[in-house]
Scaffold this motif. Structure first.
Motif, PDB file in Angstrom:
ATOM      1  N   TYR A 306       0.843  -1.195   0.000  1.00 43.10           N
ATOM      2  CA  TYR A 306       0.000   0.000   0.000  1.00 43.10           C
ATOM      3  C   TYR A 306       0.879   1.247   0.000  1.00 43.10           C
ATOM      4  O   TYR A 306       1.950   1.271   0.643  1.00 43.10           O
ATOM      5  CB  TYR A 306      -0.903   0.016   1.239  1.00 43.10           C
ATOM      6  CG  TYR A 306      -1.882  -1.145   1.311  1.00 43.10           C
ATOM      7  CD1 TYR A 306      -3.144  -1.050   0.734  1.00 43.10           C
ATOM      8  CD2 TYR A 306      -1.540  -2.339   1.951  1.00 43.10           C
ATOM      9  CE1 TYR A 306      -4.043  -2.105   0.804  1.00 43.10           C
ATOM     10  CE2 TYR A 306      -2.422  -3.397   2.021  1.00 43.10           C
ATOM     11  CZ  TYR A 306      -3.677  -3.280   1.443  1.00 43.10           C
ATOM     12  OH  TYR A 306      -4.558  -4.332   1.512  1.00 43.10           O
ATOM     13  N   THR A 321       2.278  -1.127   5.485  1.00 40.51           N
ATOM     14  CA  THR A 321       1.683  -2.413   5.126  1.00 40.51           C
ATOM     15  C   THR A 321       1.978  -3.437   6.213  1.00 40.51           C
ATOM     16  O   THR A 321       3.136  -3.654   6.577  1.00 40.51           O
ATOM     17  CB  THR A 321       2.241  -2.921   3.791  1.00 40.51           C
ATOM     18  OG1 THR A 321       1.989  -1.932   2.785  1.00 40.51           O
ATOM     19  CG2 THR A 321       1.600  -4.240   3.398  1.00 40.51           C
ATOM     20  N   ALA A 350      -3.275  -0.068  -3.820  1.00 38.08           N
ATOM     21  CA  ALA A 350      -2.833  -1.401  -3.412  1.00 38.08           C
ATOM     22  C   ALA A 350      -2.388  -2.147  -4.661  1.00 38.08           C
ATOM     23  O   ALA A 350      -3.134  -2.227  -5.652  1.00 38.08           O
ATOM     24  CB  ALA A 350      -3.951  -2.153  -2.718  1.00 38.08           C
TER      25      ALA A 350
END
Length: 789
Positions: A306, A321, A350
């Protein structure tokens, strides 16, 4: 006719006996030339063909395995050309199984098998045969070997080494991808017929998988099999012998096939927008919330990274993350302020970290979401202008002097007044105070750098409207030095000078210390308070000084100790000084200057006696003097004490003189045995009726002979005590007034005289000496007084 029917007829033919192959003929020739085989064969022209044979002409015997008949199975026949049929020959069989598995008719040579034979246990047997003359037991033919070979039948089914196989193949594999190979084995003879020829087929698992009949390799049969739809498959494979034809035996195995994951699914957020809230008072690093994109894949194919790719809060927030949960945690990067900004918008992406290029066509393996973050207003505590404060102040400032001021404000839009206070746990001695309104810190007690150089305070700021919400700030107060301490000797000096010292001799090096700590360092000056004719001080200019002698020779007999005042000054402003006094003892030293003795009394004592020995001698002398004084005092007191206090003292009459004793049974008052045996007297025994006097030593008297009468013994003792000044007068009654057994004398007790009817005459007491005159007057005078009255 079909192939199956041909094979069945061939199998039945193999079970039938064939005599042409089960008879062995031989004959004996007298010249031992090669023997001829008894059988004949016809040539193409119809004439008999003869060939030369060895002594044993044999053929290989064949026997079917797993015979199920009730009789012994016939194997073959041995026959010699010397056998005339009259029973004169005897056939003997030896070798593998002879006599047990195989038996022979010794007359006819017929061989039979006694039980069922399994080819898988043993494929052939080697035996030896011989023909002998029954009468002479001599061989008529040489011994020779022959072989019985077991014909195989299809009595074993194919078997797999594993009952269950486990295999895997990637999902989305193309058709024909090899999965696993399974192999079965058959115990039958692979070189004879089709009993061991195996064909593989799939019984379960179609249409997803197939198997190659000859090799047993399992392959995929459908394209694009998706693990997300179905992950586990169970395939059953059959192995059949006889080439897979009817009548063959078969075995099966199970293969569990798993589709392994590939990254064929991109991550997807379940929604396009998410809203989060955070109080403005949240510190940096606080987690606001999380976002998560779902991925149908597993393992590393589902790993997502992310990141914030856009928005107006990229500098205010971070995203981390979490590998274990595959979530993106949004955290505070910088302090928030509701009064400055109340809403932030972030765009979070993502993306898979491991992408398979074969599946790029399935779309981008990433997704985005919009995150809106609202900042909520909080009643914030006061904020100091600094994170910490440092104030420096000299230690000689006056009480009430302000050393510094702290400042704080209310960060809320509705500003509230601030109140300051000191945390008294950080100022237990209450040396400082603070003005509650303006934050000025001032002294309330004198400061002393030498006691404490630093003071670590904690100032508390609170809103007047909300006193529970407070803020603290550390305040460090450093006390600066002022020259307010005079230097002193660094240690206590035990100084001595030798009697044989010479002028200018060093006897001590001194140094000083000062509690102050000037910026330029310590500098001390040493001098004498007054001129001293015996000693002088020489400053070394390195904060030390030397004490030197000014004359030759010192005498401890004249002066044992000198006091030398030394003035020590520093060089800081204002200059401080002190006077320290050195105590210098005069001591006796050896030639090297080592101290031997510093006591003046040692001059009067012998050189060979130590101090401990002299002390012991003095103590002994004192103890002897005390003993002599005590003896003199006791002797003086004894001379002044009278034996008889007065004539009216009834103690002498009753206690001392009128006691006739306790008789022979009374052993406490005196020793009865003494009167019985005067020779048994011990000179060392003391009298028991008086207090012993240690000033007089008892005299030793000669012992009386054994035949001495008691009366003579008493008279002798009376004379001795009459002349003894240390014997009291009442000793004779307490010791010698015992009558003894069968005494012709009456009792002398005055207590019993009152009970007698006759008059008592005590005039004989006057004959006993001057010690008994008093008794004679007492008793004799009493009677006369009584008569006159």
């Amino acid at each position: 006719m079909t192939i199956q029917q041909v094979l069945l007829l061939l199998l039945l033919w193999m079970w039938l006996p064939h005599p042409c192959h089960t008879e062995m003929l031989f004959r004996r020739t007298p010249d031992l030339r090669p023997r001829n085989f008894g059988g004949r064969a016809l040539g193409s022209d119809g004439k008999a063909i003869h060939r030369q044979k060895r002594g044993w002409m044999w053929n290989q015997f064949f026997l079917l395995e797993e015979y199920t008949g009730s009789d012994y199975q016939y194997v073959g026949k041995l026959h010699s050309d010397q056998d005339k049929g009259d029973g004169s020959l005897k056939y003997i069989l030896s070798g593998d199984g002879a006599g047990t598995l195989f038996i022979i008719d010794e007359k006819t040579g017929d061989i039979h098998a006694t039980r069922r034979i399994d080819r898988e246990e043993k494929a052939f047997y080697t035996l030896r045969a011989q023909a002998i003359n029954r009468r002479t037991l001599r061989p008529v033919e040489p011994e020779s070997e022959f072989v019985i070979k077991i014909h195989d039948i299809n009595d074993n089914e194919p078997t797999f080494p594993e009952e269950v196989y486990t295999a895997s193949v990637p999902e989305m594999s193309v058709v024909g991808t090899s999965v696993v190979q399974v192999t079965a084995t058959d115990a039958d003879d692979p070189s004879y017929g089709n009993s061991a020829r195996i064909i593989y087929s799939i019984l379960q698992g179609q249409p997803y998988f197939s198997v190659e009949p000859e090799t047993g390799i399992i392959r995929t049969a459908l394209p694009n099999m998706n693990r997300e739809n179905r992950e586990q498959y169970q395939v059953v494979i059959q192995a059949k012998d006889m080439g897979g034809q009817m009548g063959g035996l078969s075995g099966t195995t199970t293969v569990n096939i798993t589709l392994t994951d590939v990254n064929d699914n991109p991550p997807r957020f379940p929604q396009s927008t998410i809203h989060l809230r955070i109080p403005e008072s949240s510190p940096v690093g606080t987690a606001i919330g999380s976002v998560k994109a779902t991925d149908a894949d597993t393992g590393k194919n589902a790993e997502v990274e992310y990141r914030i790719i856009d928005g107006d809060g990229t500098d205010m927030f971070d995203i981390v993350t979490q590998k274990d949960t595959q979530e993106g945690i949004i955290t505070v990067r910088k302090p928030l302020d509701y009064e400055t900004r109340r809403l932030y918008t972030l765009k979070v992406e993502a993306e898979n970290t491991h992408v398979d290029p074969r599946f790029y066509y399935l779309g981008p393996f990433k997704d985005t979401i919009i995150v809106k973050i609202s900042v909520e207003d909080v009643d914030e505590p006061p904020v100091f202008s600094r994170s910490s404060y440092l104030f420096e102040v000299h230690e000689d400032i006056e009480l009430g002097t302000i050393i510094g001021t702290v400042m704080a404000r209310d960060p809320d839009s509705a500003s509230s007044p601030i109140r300051f206070s000191l945390d008294r746990h950080t100022d237990l001695d209450r040396i400082f105070n603070i003005h509650s309104g303006n934050g000025s810190i001032y002294t309330s007690k004198p400061l002393d750098r030498e006691i404490s150089q630093w003071h670590n305070l904690s100032v508390i700021a609170a809103e007047i409207n909300n006193p529970k919400d407070t803020t603290r700030v550390p305040v460090y107060v450093r006390i600066l030095d002022v020259n307010d301490n005079a230097p002193q000797f660094a240690v206590f000096y035990d100084t001595f000078v030798c009697e044989n010292a010479r002028a200018g001799q060093l006897i001590q090096t001194i140094s000083a210390v000062d509690k102050d700590d000037p910026l330029g360092g310590q500098k001390f000056f040493f001098s004498l308070a007054a001129v001293n004719p015996n000693f002088t001080v020489q400053d070394n200019e390195d904060n030390t000084a030397r004490i030197l002698t000014r004359r030759n020779g010192f005498s401890r007999h004249e002066i044992s100790t000198y006091l030398l005042p030394v003035v020590i000054s520093d060089n800081d402003y204002p200059i401080q000084s002190s006077t320290g006094t050195l105590t210098i003892r005069v001591c006796a030293c050896d030639s090297r200057g080592n101290m031997q003795s510093c006591s003046a009394e040692a001059l009067l004592l012998p050189a060979g006696l130590s101090t401990g020995a002299l002390v012991a001698i003095l103590l002994c002398i004192i103890i002897l003097l005390v003993i002599v004084v005590l003896f003199a005092a006791l002797k003086r007191q004894r001379k002044k004490e009278p034996l008889i206090l007065s004539k009216e003292d009834i103690r002498d009459n009753i206690v001392s003189y009128n006691d006739e004793g306790g008789g022979e049974e009374d052993t406490q008052a005196f020793d009865i045995g003494t009167l019985r045996n005067p020779a048994a007297i011990e000179d060392k025994k003391l009298r028991r009726d008086i207090i012993p006097e240690t000033l007089f030593v008892p005299r030793r008297t000669p012992s009386a002979p054994d035949n001495t009468d008691v009366r003579d013994f008493i008279n002798q003792r009376l004379k001795e005590h009459d002349t003894d000044p240390s014997a009291p007068p009442y000793d004779s009654l307490a010791t010698y007034a015992y009558e003894g057994n069968d005494s012709i004398a009456e009792s002398l007790s005055s207590l019993e005289s009152g009970t007698t009817e006759g008059d008592q005459n005590y005039d004989y007491l006057r004959e006993w000496g001057p010690r008994f005159n008093k008794l004679a007057e007492m008793y004799g005078g009493g009677e006369s007084d009584k008569d006159t009255s």
